[in-house]
Scaffold this motif. Structure first.
Motif, short mmCIF file in Angstrom:
data_model
loop_
_atom_site.label_atom_id
_atom_site.label_comp_id
_atom_site.label_asym_id
_atom_site.label_seq_id
_atom_site.Cartn_x
_atom_site.Cartn_y
_atom_site.Cartn_z
N SER A 134 46.06 43.97 35.18
CA SER A 134 44.84 44.54 35.73
C SER A 134 44.30 43.68 36.87
CB SER A 134 43.77 44.64 34.65
OG SER A 134 43.38 43.33 34.23
N LEU A 135 43.32 44.22 37.57
CA LEU A 135 42.63 43.46 38.62
C LEU A 135 41.99 42.21 38.02
CD1 LEU A 135 41.72 43.86 41.72
CD2 LEU A 135 39.54 44.57 40.74
N ALA A 136 41.39 42.36 36.85
CA ALA A 136 40.72 41.22 36.20
C ALA A 136 41.71 40.13 35.82
CB ALA A 136 39.96 41.70 34.97
N ARG A 137 42.90 40.52 35.34
CA ARG A 137 43.92 39.53 34.96
C ARG A 137 44.41 38.79 36.19
NH1 ARG A 137 46.28 35.47 32.54
NH2 ARG A 137 48.53 35.68 32.20
N LEU A 148 40.91 18.68 53.98
CA LEU A 148 40.80 20.13 53.86
C LEU A 148 40.50 20.80 55.20
CD1 LEU A 148 38.91 20.60 50.48
CD2 LEU A 148 41.37 20.43 50.92
N GLU A 149 39.82 20.10 56.09
CA GLU A 149 39.53 20.68 57.40
C GLU A 149 40.77 20.90 58.24
OE1 GLU A 149 35.77 18.60 56.05
OE2 GLU A 149 37.94 18.20 55.98
N HIS A 150 41.90 20.33 57.79
CA HIS A 150 43.14 20.43 58.55
C HIS A 150 44.25 21.14 57.76
CE1 HIS A 150 41.70 16.72 61.03
NE2 HIS A 150 41.19 17.87 61.49
N ILE A 151 43.86 22.09 56.93
CA ILE A 151 44.84 22.95 56.27
C ILE A 151 44.46 24.41 56.53
CG2 ILE A 151 45.14 21.26 54.41
CD1 ILE A 151 43.84 23.40 52.53
N ILE A 152 45.42 25.29 56.30
CA ILE A 152 45.17 26.74 56.27
C ILE A 152 45.68 27.24 54.92
CG2 ILE A 152 45.82 28.98 57.22
CD1 ILE A 152 45.92 27.65 59.98
N LEU A 153 44.87 28.00 54.23
CA LEU A 153 45.26 28.58 52.95
C LEU A 153 45.83 29.97 53.18
CD1 LEU A 153 45.19 28.29 49.81
CD2 LEU A 153 42.95 29.43 49.89
N LYS A 154 47.01 30.23 52.61
CA LYS A 154 47.64 31.55 52.71
C LYS A 154 47.82 32.10 51.30
CE LYS A 154 51.66 34.13 54.35
NZ LYS A 154 52.88 34.17 55.18
N PRO A 155 46.79 32.74 50.76
CA PRO A 155 46.83 33.18 49.36
C PRO A 155 47.11 34.67 49.22
CG PRO A 155 44.59 33.20 50.14
CD PRO A 155 45.45 32.89 51.34
N SER A 156 47.27 35.09 47.99
CA SER A 156 47.30 36.51 47.65
C SER A 156 45.88 37.05 47.55
CB SER A 156 48.00 36.71 46.30
OG SER A 156 49.30 36.18 46.30
N MET A 157 45.73 38.32 47.83
CA MET A 157 44.49 39.01 47.49
C MET A 157 44.48 39.26 45.99
SD MET A 157 44.63 41.90 50.49
CE MET A 157 45.01 41.44 52.18
N VAL A 158 43.30 39.46 45.42
CA VAL A 158 43.21 39.84 44.01
C VAL A 158 43.52 41.33 43.92
CG1 VAL A 158 41.70 40.05 42.02
CG2 VAL A 158 41.54 38.03 43.50
N LEU A 159 44.65 41.65 43.27
CA LEU A 159 45.15 43.02 43.22
C LEU A 159 45.62 43.36 41.81
CD1 LEU A 159 47.55 42.72 46.30
CD2 LEU A 159 45.39 44.00 46.31
N PRO A 160 45.50 44.61 41.39
CA PRO A 160 46.16 45.00 40.15
C PRO A 160 47.67 45.04 40.37
CG PRO A 160 45.19 46.91 41.23
CD PRO A 160 44.76 45.72 42.02
N GLY A 161 48.45 44.86 39.30
CA GLY A 161 49.89 44.95 39.42
C GLY A 161 50.31 46.32 39.92
#
Length: 339
Positions: A188-191, A214-227
């Protein structure tokens, strides 16, 4: 110029309103699959031609601030014999490089994965920097199931990302930190939110331990999504609310930019979700670092034929422009119907 000055100059060039990052760092195996779908053989020359097509697209510098390249691309040239990293640099686009060596099973932790590539990393980064790369990317992968990812996988991968980031910064290379929580499954989205929160908390603890700025990094994450197999779909607005809630809990405001990965979303979905996240206020610049969500229309237009290069470049420019609009919170679905 000091190392800190180098890092800051790269960040300022990459983290710009209306711009994002093109991920063109597909491994030989991945690009072979993409080419197979359009019946093109994955030879070194075909890969060179395709990536030259991407990098020489007219106007792309208005929407793309950096390009993640695969290792072989650093030595490849455009049709007029200019090295591809130099092609990018001349257009004000920062050349970058993928440096991890892929993933495999985490020992004694069934269902979990770990990323390889720390051995010899400093030497490889120095060589890539001499070839023009100014930032790097390392991807860790987390699978969601009833018991995955385990706390061991979360801590082990955070340690790898932090060690990689520290080596990068010591050499004046901006690290892109990419923790990808896979969309595969029926969660689920919550999980998904629960997992991403745990993953990102551990990553920032590890970055702090390793003295990463931290000022010298870029974060490349996933969006919060349901499976992708979950019975309930989520709207862009729901995804934005869930994603920003987790990120406000886990990502320090010192991080200058968050460039989301598209992770199995269609080009249109990826753009709509990014736009929804930029409608409100956030302490970071929220942008994109898309691979397939930028390139899928390009491949479909190109089909491996020289006469289709212009149409393929227009397809890339359109998607980059729409994502640039989404970065500003100005995207509308009706824009998909314009050239």
């Amino acid at each position: 110029m000091t190392i800190a000055d180098e890092l800051q100059a790269t960040i300022e060039q990459m983290v710009q309103p209306g711009k994002g990052i093109l991920a063109a760092d597909e491994s030989h195996l991945t690009i072979a699959k993409r080419f197979a779908a359009i019946k093109v053989e994955s030879t070194e020359e075909n890969r060179r031609v395709y990536r030259a097509l991407l990098f020489t697209t007219p106007g792309i510098e208005d929407y793309i601030s950096g390009v993640i390249q695969f290792e072989e691309t650093l030595d490849q040239t455009s049709d007029d014999d200019i090295l591809l990293p130099e092609v990018l640099a001349r257009r004000g686009i920062v050349p970058g490089i993928k440096v991890d060596k892929g993933k495999g099973p985490l020992a004694l932790s069934p269902g979990d994965l770990i990323t390889y590539g720390l051995d010899g990393l400093a030497e490889r980064l120095q060589h890539c920097k001499s070839q023009g790369a100014r930032f790097a990317k390392w991807r860790d992968v987390y699978q969601i199931s009833g018991h995955n990812p385990t706390s061991l996988a979360i801590s082990a991968n955070a340690e790898m990302l932090a060690r990689y980031s520290a080596v990068c910064q010591e050499l004046g290379i901006v690290p892109i930190v990419e923790p990808e929580v896979l969309i595969d499954g029926d969660h689920s989205l919550a999980r998904c939110a629960e997992v991403i929160e745990a993953v990102q908390k551990e990553i920032f603890h590890a970055l702090h331990r390793h003295h990463v700025v931290l000022e010298h990094i870029i974060l490349k994450p996933s969006m919060v999504l349901p499976g992708k197999d979950h019975s309930v779909r989520a709207s862009p607005e729901e995804i934005a609310v869930a994603t920003l809630r987790v990120f406000r809990r886990t990502v320090p405001a010192a991080v200058p930019g968050i460039n989301f990965l598209s992770g199995g979303l269609s080009p249109e979905q990826a753009t709509a979700n990014l736009n929804a996240m930029n409608v409100g206020d956030a302490p970071w610049l929220l942008s994109f670092s898309y691979g397939r969500a930028l390139q899928q229309p390009v491949l479909q237009a190109w089909q491996g034929k020289a006469e289709n290069v212009g149409a393929a470049q227009q397809a890339l420019l359109k998607r980059a422009r729409l994502n640039g609009a989404a970065q500003r919170g100005e995207y509308q679905e009706s824009m998909e119907n314009t050239a």
